[in-house]
Design a protein around this motif. Structure first.
Motif, short mmCIF file in Angstrom:
data_model
loop_
_atom_site.label_atom_id
_atom_site.label_comp_id
_atom_site.label_asym_id
_atom_site.label_seq_id
_atom_site.Cartn_x
_atom_site.Cartn_y
_atom_site.Cartn_z
N UNK A 70 0.87 -1.17 0.00
CA UNK A 70 0.00 0.00 0.00
C UNK A 70 0.91 1.22 0.00
N UNK A 71 0.47 2.34 -0.53
CA UNK A 71 1.35 3.51 -0.59
C UNK A 71 1.79 3.99 0.79
N UNK A 76 9.84 6.20 3.33
CA UNK A 76 10.49 7.21 2.49
C UNK A 76 9.53 7.63 1.39
N UNK A 77 9.95 8.58 0.60
CA UNK A 77 9.12 9.08 -0.50
C UNK A 77 9.53 8.36 -1.77
N UNK A 78 8.60 7.60 -2.33
CA UNK A 78 8.86 6.86 -3.56
C UNK A 78 9.04 7.85 -4.70
N UNK A 79 10.15 7.75 -5.41
CA UNK A 79 10.43 8.69 -6.50
C UNK A 79 10.34 8.04 -7.85
N UNK A 80 10.64 6.74 -7.91
CA UNK A 80 10.60 6.04 -9.18
C UNK A 80 10.30 4.58 -8.90
N UNK A 86 13.56 -1.51 -11.48
CA UNK A 86 14.30 -0.58 -10.64
C UNK A 86 13.33 0.31 -9.86
N UNK A 87 13.85 0.87 -8.77
CA UNK A 87 13.05 1.77 -7.94
C UNK A 87 13.98 2.69 -7.18
N UNK A 88 13.39 3.80 -6.69
CA UNK A 88 14.17 4.80 -5.96
C UNK A 88 13.25 5.49 -4.96
N UNK A 89 13.77 5.72 -3.75
CA UNK A 89 13.02 6.46 -2.73
C UNK A 89 13.99 7.37 -1.98
N UNK A 90 13.44 8.33 -1.27
CA UNK A 90 14.27 9.27 -0.50
C UNK A 90 13.63 9.48 0.87
#
Length: 194
Positions: A70-71, A76-80, A86-90
């Protein structure tokens, strides 16, 4: 880096930001060897918003593709997010996340960011962690921005191998290898009943 004429620079700039929307104006200025104001002017002419807006749009798209979480479960904040790739969060380390005496991030926050990113990469309604190999490389300080980058390195059937790096600036602060299993909700219910 090659110096471009104005029109050619704008074409290359547009292509770069399509592939890498998180570049800041400062990074682009260095890359193209022009001033930050030149980059801003180029973006304005091309109708490309600033990095905050580009990040927000990409994040909205990423959250809309989530399958296994679930979101609210992403740390962290999902960016991609390109599921299966692939995935990226901050995540910025806040006061509530640090040890009182040492003033460094508690390990479980860093693990949670990396683990939720690894799970988000699995193309299934449910993803189960089979095993994790982690290496904490250096402590993370209060106020530091931690960027998690994950990629699926291999997939065989319902089994995923995922690599996740946590970075502060360009320095790796945590490295991990996950083995995850993709399951349907019915399979999980059956496992619970056994």
């Amino acid at each position: 880096m090659v110096r471009y004429g104005k029109e050619e620079r704008r074409k290359v700039l547009e292509a770069e930001l399509t592939k890498h929307p998180f570049f800041t104006d400062e990074e682009l200025a260095r890359r193209f060897r022009v001033s930050v104001s030149t980059i801003r002017l180029d973006r304005g002419v091309l109708g490309i918003p600033e990095v905050r807006e580009r990040t927000r749009v990409v994040a909205q798209e990423a959250y809309s593709t989530l399958k296994s979480l679930d979101d609210q479960e992403v740390i962290g904040e999902l960016q991609e997010l390109v599921i299966g790739e692939r995935a990226r969060s901050a995540m910025t380390i806040e006061e509530s996340m640090v040890l009182a005496k040492a003033r460094v991030a508690r390990g479980h926050y860093l693990f949670a960011q990396a683990n939720s990113l690894a799970i988000a990469l699995v193309d299934a309604p449910v993803a189960l962690t089979g095993s994790v190999e982690l290496k904490f490389i250096r402590p993370v300080q209060l106020g530091e921005l931690v960027v998690a980058e994950g990629k699926v390195s291999q997939r065989k059937g319902d089994k995923y191998w995922v690599e996740v790096l946590l970075l502060v600036n360009t320095e790796v602060v945590l490295r991990g290898q996950w083995i995850l299993f993709a399951k349907e909700k019915e399979e999980v219910r059956e496992m619970e009943m056994e």
